[in-house]
Design a protein around this motif. Structure first.
Motif, PDB file in Angstrom:
ATOM      1  N   GLU A 319       0.798  -1.456  -0.136  1.00  0.00           N
ATOM      2  CA  GLU A 319      -0.115  -0.108   0.013  1.00  0.00           C
ATOM      3  C   GLU A 319       0.897   1.255  -0.461  1.00  0.00           C
ATOM      4  OE1 GLU A 319      -3.216  -0.485  -0.911  1.00  0.00           O
ATOM      5  OE2 GLU A 319      -3.249  -2.596  -0.474  1.00  0.00           O
ATOM      6  N   ILE A 320       2.364   0.752   0.802  1.00  0.00           N
ATOM      7  CA  ILE A 320       2.874   2.454   1.202  1.00  0.00           C
ATOM      8  C   ILE A 320       3.572   2.867  -0.836  1.00  0.00           C
ATOM      9  CG2 ILE A 320       4.876   2.812   1.564  1.00  0.00           C
ATOM     10  CD1 ILE A 320       3.239   3.237   3.826  1.00  0.00           C
ATOM     11  N   GLY A 321       4.045   1.252  -1.439  1.00  0.00           N
ATOM     12  CA  GLY A 321       4.340   1.399  -2.295  1.00  0.00           C
ATOM     13  C   GLY A 321       3.259   1.826  -3.922  1.00  0.00           C
ATOM     14  N   TYR A 322       2.168   1.383  -3.948  1.00  0.00           N
ATOM     15  CA  TYR A 322       1.102   1.830  -4.318  1.00  0.00           C
ATOM     16  C   TYR A 322       0.522   4.125  -4.382  1.00  0.00           C
ATOM     17  CZ  TYR A 322      -3.878   2.003  -6.678  1.00  0.00           C
ATOM     18  OH  TYR A 322      -4.746   2.452  -7.179  1.00  0.00           O
ATOM     19  N   MET A 323       0.920   4.377  -3.265  1.00  0.00           N
ATOM     20  CA  MET A 323       1.031   5.358  -3.251  1.00  0.00           C
ATOM     21  C   MET A 323       1.855   6.024  -3.247  1.00  0.00           C
ATOM     22  SD  MET A 323      -2.351   5.636  -0.008  1.00  0.00           S
ATOM     23  CE  MET A 323      -1.902   4.666   0.496  1.00  0.00           C
ATOM     24  N   MET A 324       3.101   5.920  -3.280  1.00  0.00           N
ATOM     25  CA  MET A 324       4.248   6.659  -2.852  1.00  0.00           C
ATOM     26  C   MET A 324       5.479   7.053  -4.200  1.00  0.00           C
ATOM     27  SD  MET A 324       4.533   8.135   0.151  1.00  0.00           S
ATOM     28  CE  MET A 324       3.139   8.787  -0.440  1.00  0.00           C
ATOM     29  N   LEU A 325       4.654   5.856  -4.863  1.00  0.00           N
ATOM     30  CA  LEU A 325       5.958   5.371  -6.042  1.00  0.00           C
ATOM     31  C   LEU A 325       5.227   6.180  -7.267  1.00  0.00           C
ATOM     32  CD1 LEU A 325       5.984   1.700  -6.868  1.00  0.00           C
ATOM     33  CD2 LEU A 325       7.645   3.320  -6.016  1.00  0.00           C
ATOM     34  N   PRO A 326       3.600   6.714  -7.568  1.00  0.00           N
ATOM     35  CA  PRO A 326       3.038   7.889  -8.542  1.00  0.00           C
ATOM     36  C   PRO A 326       3.695   9.385  -7.907  1.00  0.00           C
ATOM     37  CG  PRO A 326       1.386   6.821  -7.286  1.00  0.00           C
ATOM     38  CD  PRO A 326       2.698   6.038  -7.026  1.00  0.00           C
ATOM     39  N   ALA A 327       3.729   9.839  -6.366  1.00  0.00           N
ATOM     40  CA  ALA A 327       3.567  10.442  -5.729  1.00  0.00           C
ATOM     41  C   ALA A 327       5.340  11.090  -6.262  1.00  0.00           C
ATOM     42  CB  ALA A 327       3.355  10.592  -4.111  1.00  0.00           C
ATOM     43  N   LYS A 453       4.232  -3.992 -11.135  1.00  0.00           N
ATOM     44  CA  LYS A 453       3.029  -3.391 -12.127  1.00  0.00           C
ATOM     45  C   LYS A 453       3.359  -1.858 -11.536  1.00  0.00           C
ATOM     46  CE  LYS A 453      -0.203  -7.617 -11.834  1.00  0.00           C
ATOM     47  NZ  LYS A 453      -1.074  -7.923 -11.911  1.00  0.00           N
ATOM     48  N   MET A 454       2.791  -1.748 -10.341  1.00  0.00           N
ATOM     49  CA  MET A 454       3.110  -0.302  -9.934  1.00  0.00           C
ATOM     50  C   MET A 454       3.882   0.498 -10.764  1.00  0.00           C
ATOM     51  SD  MET A 454       2.653  -0.294  -5.427  1.00  0.00           S
ATOM     52  CE  MET A 454       2.110  -1.813  -5.097  1.00  0.00           C
ATOM     53  N   MET A 455       5.308  -0.048 -11.030  1.00  0.00           N
ATOM     54  CA  MET A 455       6.406   0.250 -10.842  1.00  0.00           C
ATOM     55  C   MET A 455       5.934   1.352 -12.461  1.00  0.00           C
ATOM     56  SD  MET A 455       9.696  -0.773  -9.591  1.00  0.00           S
ATOM     57  CE  MET A 455      10.775   0.548 -10.351  1.00  0.00           C
ATOM     58  N   LEU A 456       5.157   0.202 -13.423  1.00  0.00           N
ATOM     59  CA  LEU A 456       5.125   0.192 -14.442  1.00  0.00           C
ATOM     60  C   LEU A 456       4.537   1.180 -14.786  1.00  0.00           C
ATOM     61  CD1 LEU A 456       5.313  -0.373 -17.644  1.00  0.00           C
ATOM     62  CD2 LEU A 456       3.925  -2.717 -17.381  1.00  0.00           C
ATOM     63  N   ALA A 457       2.863   1.059 -13.965  1.00  0.00           N
ATOM     64  CA  ALA A 457       1.871   2.438 -14.001  1.00  0.00           C
ATOM     65  C   ALA A 457       2.732   3.535 -13.980  1.00  0.00           C
ATOM     66  CB  ALA A 457       1.079   1.689 -13.096  1.00  0.00           C
ATOM     67  N   ALA A 458       3.554   3.274 -13.374  1.00  0.00           N
ATOM     68  CA  ALA A 458       3.734   5.122 -12.513  1.00  0.00           C
ATOM     69  C   ALA A 458       4.733   5.591 -13.614  1.00  0.00           C
ATOM     70  CB  ALA A 458       4.669   4.359 -10.935  1.00  0.00           C
ATOM     71  N   ALA A 459       5.460   4.976 -14.319  1.00  0.00           N
ATOM     72  CA  ALA A 459       6.427   4.896 -15.149  1.00  0.00           C
ATOM     73  C   ALA A 459       5.527   5.828 -16.017  1.00  0.00           C
ATOM     74  CB  ALA A 459       7.649   3.938 -16.326  1.00  0.00           C
ATOM     75  N   ILE A 460       4.267   4.525 -17.176  1.00  0.00           N
ATOM     76  CA  ILE A 460       3.193   5.019 -17.621  1.00  0.00           C
ATOM     77  C   ILE A 460       2.628   6.933 -17.550  1.00  0.00           C
ATOM     78  CG2 ILE A 460       1.429   4.562 -19.284  1.00  0.00           C
ATOM     79  CD1 ILE A 460       2.386   2.011 -18.363  1.00  0.00           C
ATOM     80  N   GLY A 462       3.897   8.915 -15.721  1.00  0.00           N
ATOM     81  CA  GLY A 462       5.056   9.913 -15.604  1.00  0.00           C
ATOM     82  C   GLY A 462       5.041  10.426 -17.150  1.00  0.00           C
ATOM     83  N   LEU A 463       5.569   8.966 -18.328  1.00  0.00           N
ATOM     84  CA  LEU A 463       5.455   9.916 -19.751  1.00  0.00           C
ATOM     85  C   LEU A 463       4.096  10.886 -19.879  1.00  0.00           C
ATOM     86  CD1 LEU A 463       7.008   6.414 -21.038  1.00  0.00           C
ATOM     87  CD2 LEU A 463       8.238   9.281 -20.308  1.00  0.00           C
ATOM     88  N   CYS A 464       2.953  10.017 -19.384  1.00  0.00           N
ATOM     89  CA  CYS A 464       1.885  11.111 -19.684  1.00  0.00           C
ATOM     90  C   CYS A 464       1.971  12.071 -19.050  1.00  0.00           C
ATOM     91  CB  CYS A 464       1.070  10.197 -19.580  1.00  0.00           C
ATOM     92  SG  CYS A 464       0.084   8.565 -20.564  1.00  0.00           S
ATOM     93  N   VAL A 465       2.342  12.293 -18.075  1.00  0.00           N
ATOM     94  CA  VAL A 465       2.084  13.852 -17.453  1.00  0.00           C
ATOM     95  C   VAL A 465       3.142  14.424 -18.055  1.00  0.00           C
ATOM     96  CG1 VAL A 465       2.773  14.875 -15.556  1.00  0.00           C
ATOM     97  CG2 VAL A 465       1.250  13.002 -15.705  1.00  0.00           C
ATOM     98  N   ALA A 493      -5.325  15.172 -14.149  1.00  0.00           N
ATOM     99  CA  ALA A 493      -4.749  13.398 -15.374  1.00  0.00           C
ATOM    100  C   ALA A 493      -3.954  12.301 -14.949  1.00  0.00           C
ATOM    101  CB  ALA A 493      -4.579  14.156 -16.534  1.00  0.00           C
ATOM    102  N   GLY A 494      -2.922  12.461 -14.234  1.00  0.00           N
ATOM    103  CA  GLY A 494      -1.785  11.635 -14.156  1.00  0.00           C
ATOM    104  C   GLY A 494      -2.136  10.212 -13.074  1.00  0.00           C
ATOM    105  N   GLY A 495      -2.702  10.989 -11.820  1.00  0.00           N
ATOM    106  CA  GLY A 495      -4.449  10.195 -11.329  1.00  0.00           C
ATOM    107  C   GLY A 495      -4.764   9.057 -11.251  1.00  0.00           C
ATOM    108  N   ALA A 496      -5.568   9.442 -12.363  1.00  0.00           N
ATOM    109  CA  ALA A 496      -7.034   8.516 -12.976  1.00  0.00           C
ATOM    110  C   ALA A 496      -5.520   8.250 -13.956  1.00  0.00           C
ATOM    111  CB  ALA A 496      -7.340   9.861 -14.053  1.00  0.00           C
ATOM    112  N   ILE A 497      -4.808   8.384 -14.791  1.00  0.00           N
ATOM    113  CA  ILE A 497      -4.286   7.330 -15.374  1.00  0.00           C
ATOM    114  C   ILE A 497      -3.585   6.020 -14.205  1.00  0.00           C
ATOM    115  CG2 ILE A 497      -2.280   6.790 -17.412  1.00  0.00           C
ATOM    116  CD1 ILE A 497      -2.529   9.730 -18.070  1.00  0.00           C
ATOM    117  N   TYR A 498      -2.539   6.565 -13.365  1.00  0.00           N
ATOM    118  CA  TYR A 498      -2.433   6.032 -12.337  1.00  0.00           C
ATOM    119  C   TYR A 498      -3.391   4.394 -12.109  1.00  0.00           C
ATOM    120  CZ  TYR A 498       0.172   3.338  -8.872  1.00  0.00           C
ATOM    121  OH  TYR A 498       0.957   2.865  -7.925  1.00  0.00           O
ATOM    122  N   VAL A 499      -4.489   5.423 -10.981  1.00  0.00           N
ATOM    123  CA  VAL A 499      -5.236   4.490 -10.836  1.00  0.00           C
ATOM    124  C   VAL A 499      -5.775   4.051 -11.916  1.00  0.00           C
ATOM    125  CG1 VAL A 499      -8.002   4.037  -9.722  1.00  0.00           C
ATOM    126  CG2 VAL A 499      -5.912   6.506  -9.353  1.00  0.00           C
TER     127      VAL A 499
END
Length: 527
Positions: A319-327, A453-460, A462-465, A493-499
Motif C-alpha cells: 500500500e505504501i508503494g501504491y501511493m508513494m511511487l506515483p507521488a 506493476k506499480m512501477m510500470l503504471a507509474a512510468a506510463i 509519468g510519460l503521459c504527465v 490526469a496523472g492520478g486518473a491514468i495511474y488508478v
C-alpha cells in the motif's frame, strides 16, 4: 488474518479517516504558513534565522510532546484506565505533567540565556552568513513553546487514550492559522519577528484548544512529583531508548541543516520548504496506512501470529508503494510548476523557485523509503524491540555525514536531499534483512510482482504527465490562473491514468483505496 484485518479496519477506519482529514488540513495549513513566510520574506538570512530559532523548540516537540507520549505515556495511562485505577492514574499524570513543566521551563530559561552564544556558534558554521540578532530575538520569543507544546502533547495523549482524536488532530491547524494571522497583521511593523510571535501564540492555542475536553478524564491536575511511582519509573525507563532512536533521526536532520547553513544564505530555508512539500503525500497517506495497520501488527506480535504479521506487513509495504511511487514520479516531473504555484509570490523570486524545485526532485526520490521505514519501525516496536531501529539510525548518522560531504560537491544543496533519500534506502534495506532473519520469508515474490506493476503504471503515468505538460507549457506560464489550472489538470490526469492502469492490471492494492473512500463516505463525517 483477512477476517481479523477486516474487523480491525472496520473498528478503526472511522477514527483513522477523521485523523487523516485533520492531518491533511494540518499539512495544507503548514504549506500555507510556509507560503506566507516565503511570500513576505523570501529565502534569505532572515528566514534562515527563523528556521534555526524554530528548529530548537520543534526538536523537543518531536522528541517529547509527540513520540515519547505516544510510545510510553499512552500505553501506561490506558492500562490504568482499563483497570479503573483512578488514584494511581491521577498520581501518574500529575507526576509526568509536573516533570515536563519543570524540566522544560528550566531548559527554556537556559536556552533563553545562552541564545547569543548559540547564535554566534551557528554564524561561525555559516561563515558569518546568519542574522544573529534576529535569531537571538526569535529564539527567545519561541523557546517557551517547549513548555506549552510538551503539555499539549500530554493532553493529546490523555484524550487519545479516551478515544478522542478530533480536537488533538486539529490542534496543529489552529497553530498554523495563528502564525499566519500574526504575520499578516504585524509583518509591516515587526518583519520576520511576526513569524516568531505567531508561532509562540499558536503553541499556546495548540494547548488551550484541547483543555476543555480534558474533563473527560475526571482528573484534577496538581503540581507534585512522585519519583517512586511504578509507572513514572517505567515511563522514564522506556524514554531512554526511544529518545536515543528518535534523537539519531533528528541528529541526521541537524547535520543536513548545518551543511545547508555552510552553503550560503537561504539554503536552510530552501531545504525546509522542499521537505515540507515532499512530506505532504508522505504525511497524509503513509500515516493513514500505518494508523490502520499498527494495531493489527501489535496484536499479531503479542499473540505470536507470525504468519498473520507477515501478511499484514506485506499489505502495508504494497500500500505504501501504491501511493508513494506515483507521488515520487509526479513531484519529480512537476517540481518546478508546483514550487512556482506554492511560493513564487512577492519576495520569493524565480531563482528561489528553481533552487527549491531542484531540491524537491531529490527529496521525492526518498518518499517510498521514508514510508517503508515507518512500517518497518512499527513492526519492530510491535515486538517491543526499540534497540534495533536505534542501532540502524545511529549507523545512518555517519553514512549521512559522508554522503552529504560528497554530494554537495556535485549537487550543492540538492546533494543534501539526495543524501537523505539514500540514507533512508540504506536503513530500509538493513531493517528488511534483520526482519527477514527474525521471522523468515516476508512474501518477497508477491511484493516484487506488485511493485513491478506499480512501477510500470507509474512510468506510463509519468510519460503521459510529461507529454501533457509539454503541450500546455506555453499556456501554463502566461499567468498564475493558467498555471494553477494547468497544474491541476496535469495532476488530476496523472492520478486518473495511474488508478486506471492499476485497475486494468487487476492489482489488489486498489481495494484499499476503495475501502478508504467508501468508509470516508459512510462514516468519516459522523464521528
Amino acid at each position: 488474518m483477512q477476517k481479523d484485518g477486516f474487523v480491525s479496519r472496520n473498528k478503526i477506519f472511522g477514527a483513522t479517516l477523521v485523523v487523516t482529514l485533520a492531518i491533511m488540513l494540518s499539512k495544507v495549513s503548514g504549506l500555507v504558513r510556509d507560503q506566507v513566510m516565503a511570500g513576505y520574506f523570501g529565502i534569505t538570512l532572515e528566514t534562515d534565522a527563523f528556521t534555526w530559532a524554530y528548529f530548537i523548540p520543534n526538536l523537543f516537540k518531536v522528541l517529547f510532546a509527540e513520540s515519547l507520549i505516544v510510545a510510553a505515556f499512552i500505553p501506561i495511562y490506558s492500562a490504568y484506565l482499563k483497570k479503573n485505577q483512578r488514584e494511581q492514574m491521577r498520581a501518574f499524570v500529575n507526576s509526568v505533567g509536573s516533570i515536563m513543566a519543570l524540566v522544560f521551563s528550566f531548559l527554556a530559561v537556559v536556552i533563553f540565556v545562552l541564545s547569543p552564544q548559540i547564535g554566534q556558534l551557528l554564524a561561525h558554521i555559516a561563515n558569518q552568513q546568519l542574522d544573529v540578532a534576529n535569531f537571538v530575538l526569535m529564539s527567545r520569543i519561541m523557546i517557551f513553546s517547549m513548555v506549552t507544546l510538551s503539555l499539549s502533547g500530554l493532553a493529546t495523549g490523555i484524550l487519545n487514550a479516551h478515544n478522542l482524536f478530533t480536537l488533538p488532530a486539529f490542534a496543529p491547524l489552529v497553530m498554523n492559522i495563528a502564525t499566519v494571522g500574526f504575520v499578516v497583521l504585524l509583518s509591516r511593523q515587526l518583519g520576520i519577528v511576526s513569524m516568531a510571535i505567531g508561532a509562540m501564540a499558536g503553541s499556546v492555542m495548540h494547548l488551550l484548544v484541547q483543555v476543555p475536553q480534558l474533563r473527560v478524564s475526571g482528573l484534577r491536575y496538581r503540581l507534585g512529583i512522585d519519583f517512586k511511582h511504578k509507572a513514572v519509573r517505567e515511563m522514564f525507563a522506556l524514554m531512554v531508548p526511544i529518545l536515543l532512536s528518535l534523537g539519531a533521526v533528528q541528529l541526521n536532520n541537524s547535520v543536513d541543516y548545518f551543511f545547508a547553513l555552510n552553503l550560503g544564505p537561504g539554503n536552510t530555508t530552501a531545504l525546509t520548504l522542499s521537505w515540507r512539500v515532499a512530506n505532504l503525500p508522505l504525511g497524509v497517506f503513509t500515516v493513514a496506512v500505518v494508523t490502520v495497520l499498527y494495531p493489527l501488527f501489535s496484536r499479531q506480535a503479542a499473540s505470536d501470529d507470525i504468519q498473520g504479521l507477515k501478511k499484514s506487513f506485506s499489505l502495508g509495504v504494497r500500500e505504501i508503494g501504491y501511493m508513494m511511487l506515483p507521488a515520487t514520479v509526479g513531484l519529480a516531473i512537476l517540481s518546478y510548476p508546483i514550487i512556482k504555484v506554492l511560493f513564487e509570490h512577492r519576495m520569493f523570486l524565480p531563482e528561489d523557485t528553481r533552487k527549491v524545485a531542484f531540491i524537491l526532485i531529490f527529496h521525492s526520490l526518498g518518499l517510498i523509503f521514508f514510508g517503508l521505514l515507518m512500517i518497518l519501525n512499527r513492526i519492530f516496536y510491535s515486538f517491543k524491540n526499540v534497540v534495533t531501529p536505534l542501532k540502524v539510525a545511529a549507523v545512518s548518522i555517519g553514512v549521512n555525514f559522508l554522503l552529504n560531504w560528497l554530494l554537495v560537491q556535485v549537487l550543492d544543496v540538492g546533494g543534501l536531499a539526495l543524501s537523505t533519500a539514500l540514507v533512508a534506502l540504506c536503513n530500509t534495506v538493513i531493517l528488511l534483512i534483520i526482519l527477514r532473519k527474525k521471522v523468515g520469508h516476508l512474501g518477497g515474490r508477491r511484493i516484487i510482482f506488485s511493485y513491478a506493476k506499480m512501477m510500470l503504471a507509474a512510468a506510463i503515468m509519468g510519460l503521459c504527465v510529461f507529454g501533457l505538460w509539454r503541450l500546455v507549457d506555453d499556456f501554463a506560464y502566461r499567468g498564475l490562473t493558467q498555471l494553477i489550472l494547468s497544474l491541476g489538470a496535469a495532476i488530476g490526469a496523472g492520478g486518473a491514468i495511474y488508478v486506471l492502469l492499476t485497475y486494468l492490471f487487476r492489482m489488489e492494492e486498489v481495494r484499499f483505496v476503495k475501502d478508504l473512500a467508501k468508509k470516508f463516505k459512510n462514516k468519516g463525517f459522523r464521528r
